[in-house]
Enzyme design. Sequence first.
Site, PDB file in Angstrom:
ATOM      1  CG  HIS A  76      -7.966  -1.984   0.366  1.00 39.06           C
ATOM      2  ND1 HIS A  76      -8.105  -3.081   1.164  1.00 39.06           N
ATOM      3  CD2 HIS A  76      -8.409  -0.934   1.085  1.00 39.06           C
ATOM      4  CE1 HIS A  76      -8.649  -2.718   2.319  1.00 39.06           C
ATOM      5  NE2 HIS A  76      -8.846  -1.418   2.301  1.00 39.06           N
ATOM      6  CG  ASP A 123      -8.428   6.815   2.046  1.00 36.54           C
ATOM      7  OD1 ASP A 123      -7.631   5.918   2.369  1.00 36.54           O
ATOM      8  OD2 ASP A 123      -9.343   7.226   2.789  1.00 36.54           O
TER       9      ASP A 123
END
Length: 381
Positions: free
Chosen positions: A263, A316
């Site tokens: 991320h 996700d």
Amino acid sequence: MSESAKVEISRGLENVYIKATSLTFIDGEKGILRYRGYDINELAKNAHYEEVIHLMLYGELPNREQLSRVKDTLNSSYEVPEDVLRVMEVLPKDSEPVALMEAGLAALATHEKGFKWKEGDREKALEIIGKVSTITANVYRVKEGLAPKIPKPSDSYAKSFLEATFNKSFSGTETSMMDNFLVLYADHEVPASTTAALVTASTLSDMYSCMVSAITALKGPLHGGAMEAAFAQFREIGDPSRVDEWFERNIVKGGNRLMGFGHRVYRTYDPRGKVFKSMAETVSKGEARKYLEIAERLEKLGVRYFEAKKIYPNTDFYAGIVMYGLGFPDYMFTPLFALSRTLGWLAHVVEYVDEQHRLIRPRALYVGPGERKFVPLDQRK
Ligand code: SDX
């Protein structure tokens, strides 16, 4: 001093702040996510999506009267002009699901006449949130060759959406899974898709155009396409006993990216990922259970291998398993992300235009050749 000497380019706008916001706070080091000061874990456990909609658009958790007003507005917004669904129906059945969503939104935009910012922006946002439920439900129905369906008004946005999509009723547990998903994906500050929406809003284009800009950015596998890409990894591995060999071949030796990991902001676990992992552990049965076991083994290997780079599972990684367990095919994962994030996209553009509007127009540092004289064609080599 030359121009290039004093300019510093921030690749990917890393750590560049393009707006102030009171919507969403992220602490990437500690793995904290809050909407308007409320921790995401509290909201996921206690709030319905309709409450988060009011919180993000109006700044406070709603009282009973405000909550029923949000629900009434959503319930009266599911209808779309019949040509919108017809447009979606005539497109090729093998269309990219997100492209179908874009087409549905663009068709809706053709009915948008004379939109003006600061004239009921929040009410317009609520209306779009309602209509995006209809568009998203019909992405699935068109792809499956089923007749289009408009969500029926009910006490729950999540329930109306699920029942329109699958044309069947859902248990309270399943509806709250959908509701949790909508809350968890509702906003995340200014990722690429929200930034795309802000750029469009900054030109004072209309809200539907902001939606289309956001959705086209979301589609990429480095952003909203990652849920589907992470799930494709679990499918490819196929069995928990094959995880280690797959990881060695693809990630260690192959140097490929582990989708659902990493991320730009989080340098630790994405708090949403932890919630989805516990949700996956409660819903997964049958095939979804097998994918959960694969994911858990992959997580162990990934966290160990990437520790030095502080790369951890993001939202996700497990979310797809939960949605698969609810009955959604993996091609619906990015449209589902867009359905939930419609709230974040619109809350940010309303906040930006309302409070700090300025045309977004960055610069590019010129590094090409200096001035040159034109050379006629017959003199070129
Ligand atoms: C979302 O921004 C948001 O808030 C987005 C989101 C939201 O709610 O809106 O949180 C949703 O998009 C989550 C992210 C989903 N994407 C993925 O899961 C795709 C896989 N992840 C990566 O591609 C990556 O982690 C990004 C794109 C998410 C972030 O990457 P950055 O910040 O641009 O980092 P980078 O690409 O510069 O990588 C830095 C290093 C590189 O290694 P070196 O070249 O320095 O040796 O980390 C490595 C990368 O190779 N790396 C990975 C990796 N992610 C980064 N290596 C293997 N697998 C990964 N997943």
